[in-house]
Design a protein around this motif. Structure first.
Motif, PDB file in Angstrom:
ATOM      1  N   PHE A  14       0.854  -1.173   0.000  1.00  0.00           N
ATOM      2  CA  PHE A  14       0.000   0.000   0.000  1.00  0.00           C
ATOM      3  C   PHE A  14       0.896   1.230   0.000  1.00  0.00           C
ATOM      4  O   PHE A  14       1.868   1.280   0.753  1.00  0.00           O
ATOM      5  CB  PHE A  14      -0.880  -0.005   1.246  1.00  0.00           C
ATOM      6  CG  PHE A  14      -1.305  -1.398   1.643  1.00  0.00           C
ATOM      7  CD1 PHE A  14      -2.362  -2.009   1.013  1.00  0.00           C
ATOM      8  CD2 PHE A  14      -0.608  -2.098   2.615  1.00  0.00           C
ATOM      9  CE1 PHE A  14      -2.736  -3.296   1.352  1.00  0.00           C
ATOM     10  CE2 PHE A  14      -0.970  -3.383   2.963  1.00  0.00           C
ATOM     11  CZ  PHE A  14      -2.047  -3.993   2.328  1.00  0.00           C
ATOM     12  N   MET A  15       0.587   2.208  -0.816  1.00  0.00           N
ATOM     13  CA  MET A  15       1.458   3.369  -0.941  1.00  0.00           C
ATOM     14  C   MET A  15       0.675   4.653  -0.712  1.00  0.00           C
ATOM     15  O   MET A  15      -0.466   4.776  -1.137  1.00  0.00           O
ATOM     16  CB  MET A  15       2.093   3.372  -2.336  1.00  0.00           C
ATOM     17  CG  MET A  15       3.196   4.366  -2.509  1.00  0.00           C
ATOM     18  SD  MET A  15       4.271   4.027  -3.924  1.00  0.00           S
ATOM     19  CE  MET A  15       3.175   4.194  -5.293  1.00  0.00           C
ATOM     20  N   ILE A  90       0.661  -2.492  -6.286  1.00  0.00           N
ATOM     21  CA  ILE A  90       0.601  -1.718  -5.050  1.00  0.00           C
ATOM     22  C   ILE A  90      -0.703  -0.927  -5.058  1.00  0.00           C
ATOM     23  O   ILE A  90      -1.049  -0.300  -6.053  1.00  0.00           O
ATOM     24  CB  ILE A  90       1.803  -0.760  -4.931  1.00  0.00           C
ATOM     25  CG1 ILE A  90       3.111  -1.552  -4.864  1.00  0.00           C
ATOM     26  CG2 ILE A  90       1.662   0.124  -3.700  1.00  0.00           C
ATOM     27  CD1 ILE A  90       4.353  -0.694  -4.828  1.00  0.00           C
ATOM     28  N   CYS A  91      -1.412  -0.958  -3.952  1.00  0.00           N
ATOM     29  CA  CYS A  91      -2.692  -0.259  -3.820  1.00  0.00           C
ATOM     30  C   CYS A  91      -2.436   1.202  -3.413  1.00  0.00           C
ATOM     31  O   CYS A  91      -1.681   1.461  -2.476  1.00  0.00           O
ATOM     32  CB  CYS A  91      -3.545  -0.974  -2.774  1.00  0.00           C
ATOM     33  SG  CYS A  91      -5.257  -0.483  -2.789  1.00  0.00           S
ATOM     34  N   VAL A 107      -2.789   0.200  -8.352  1.00  0.00           N
ATOM     35  CA  VAL A 107      -4.232  -0.042  -8.422  1.00  0.00           C
ATOM     36  C   VAL A 107      -4.902   0.686  -7.269  1.00  0.00           C
ATOM     37  O   VAL A 107      -4.289   0.928  -6.234  1.00  0.00           O
ATOM     38  CB  VAL A 107      -4.564  -1.556  -8.384  1.00  0.00           C
ATOM     39  CG1 VAL A 107      -3.988  -2.267  -9.584  1.00  0.00           C
ATOM     40  CG2 VAL A 107      -4.083  -2.200  -7.085  1.00  0.00           C
ATOM     41  N   GLY A 108      -6.169   1.018  -7.454  1.00  0.00           N
ATOM     42  CA  GLY A 108      -6.884   1.714  -6.395  1.00  0.00           C
ATOM     43  C   GLY A 108      -8.316   1.976  -6.769  1.00  0.00           C
ATOM     44  O   GLY A 108      -8.798   1.532  -7.816  1.00  0.00           O
ATOM     45  N   PRO A 109      -9.000   2.718  -5.913  1.00  0.00           N
ATOM     46  CA  PRO A 109     -10.417   2.987  -6.140  1.00  0.00           C
ATOM     47  C   PRO A 109     -10.658   3.798  -7.409  1.00  0.00           C
ATOM     48  O   PRO A 109      -9.812   4.596  -7.806  1.00  0.00           O
ATOM     49  CB  PRO A 109     -10.839   3.786  -4.903  1.00  0.00           C
ATOM     50  CG  PRO A 109      -9.620   4.074  -4.132  1.00  0.00           C
ATOM     51  CD  PRO A 109      -8.483   3.341  -4.714  1.00  0.00           C
ATOM     52  N   SER A 135     -10.593  -0.105   1.157  1.00  0.00           N
ATOM     53  CA  SER A 135     -10.371  -0.742   2.453  1.00  0.00           C
ATOM     54  C   SER A 135      -8.895  -1.130   2.633  1.00  0.00           C
ATOM     55  O   SER A 135      -8.298  -0.875   3.679  1.00  0.00           O
ATOM     56  CB  SER A 135     -11.256  -1.987   2.561  1.00  0.00           C
ATOM     57  OG  SER A 135     -10.957  -2.702   3.727  1.00  0.00           O
ATOM     58  N   LEU A 136      -8.298  -1.715   1.605  1.00  0.00           N
ATOM     59  CA  LEU A 136      -6.890  -2.121   1.688  1.00  0.00           C
ATOM     60  C   LEU A 136      -5.971  -0.914   1.838  1.00  0.00           C
ATOM     61  O   LEU A 136      -4.996  -0.953   2.594  1.00  0.00           O
ATOM     62  CB  LEU A 136      -6.495  -2.911   0.433  1.00  0.00           C
ATOM     63  CG  LEU A 136      -7.055  -4.308   0.283  1.00  0.00           C
ATOM     64  CD1 LEU A 136      -6.655  -4.895  -1.059  1.00  0.00           C
ATOM     65  CD2 LEU A 136      -6.586  -5.199   1.422  1.00  0.00           C
TER      66      LEU A 136
END
Length: 182
Positions: A14-15, A90-91, A107-109, A135-136
């Motif tokens: 996660f970044m 990485i989210c 990746v992300g929302p 959430s992540l």
């Protein structure tokens, strides 16, 4: 991560970015670069990637306050991220680019605006994945709070000298990683 969220595959971390205030400098060009118009302050921007264990495994430290998270990741270390993580992802939050060079790596929302343009079946699935990414991604917020809460030094202005500032930031990241082992 996949064990917690079976619909998500190959996400290994996660970044997020954090802007930290710095002392002013007498060097005009450096002072201009350090000025962050969003906060109306002199600052340095840092991007940190956390693993599921809470450790920082990638970092970009000590960049001028005028550079955003997306600008930092897209231009300065997306190639480095690709080399380091290979086929993994990485989210991130919406401040980071997820197209072009970053496609399939960050990746992300998705935004509501993007979701509105999609067919209902696709939209429902992507919104479900988007909610999981949201959430992540919270893990990076916890990491930042852990970092900032543990090190009161980050609450005061960092030195204007870039070498001293880099040393302070690197030391804090190393101590944070040591602390997560204990």
């Amino acid at each position: 991560i996949n064990a917690r969220e079976p619909l998500i595959d190959n996400v290994i971390g996660f970044m997020d970015g954090v802007s930290l205030p710095t002392q002013c400098t007498s060097k005009e060009n450096e002072q201009k670069a350090m000025y962050d118009g969003y906060t109306c302050n002199t600052a340095v921007n840092n991007v940190l990637a956390y693993g599921p264990n809470g450790k920082v495994f990638l970092s970009a430290l000590n960049f001028p306050g005028s550079w955003t998270d997306g600008k930092l990741s897209a231009k300065h270390f997306i190639e480095f991220i690709k080399q380091k993580i290979g086929r993994y992802k990485i989210c991130v939050d919406q401040g980071f680019p997820r197209q072009g060079e970053a496609y399939g790596i960050l990746v992300g929302p998705i935004s509501r605006r993007t979701a509105r343009r999609l067919h209902r079946d696709v939209r429902d699935y992507l919104l479900k994945i988007s909610n999981i990414h949201t959430s992540l991604r919270q893990a990076s917020e916890w990491g930042m709070r852990g970092l900032q809460g543990t090190f009161p030094r980050l609450k005061s202005r960092l030195p204007s000298d870039k070498n001293k500032r880099r040393l302070v930031l690197k030391t804090i990241v190393f101590i944070h990683n040591l602390r997560t082992d204990i």
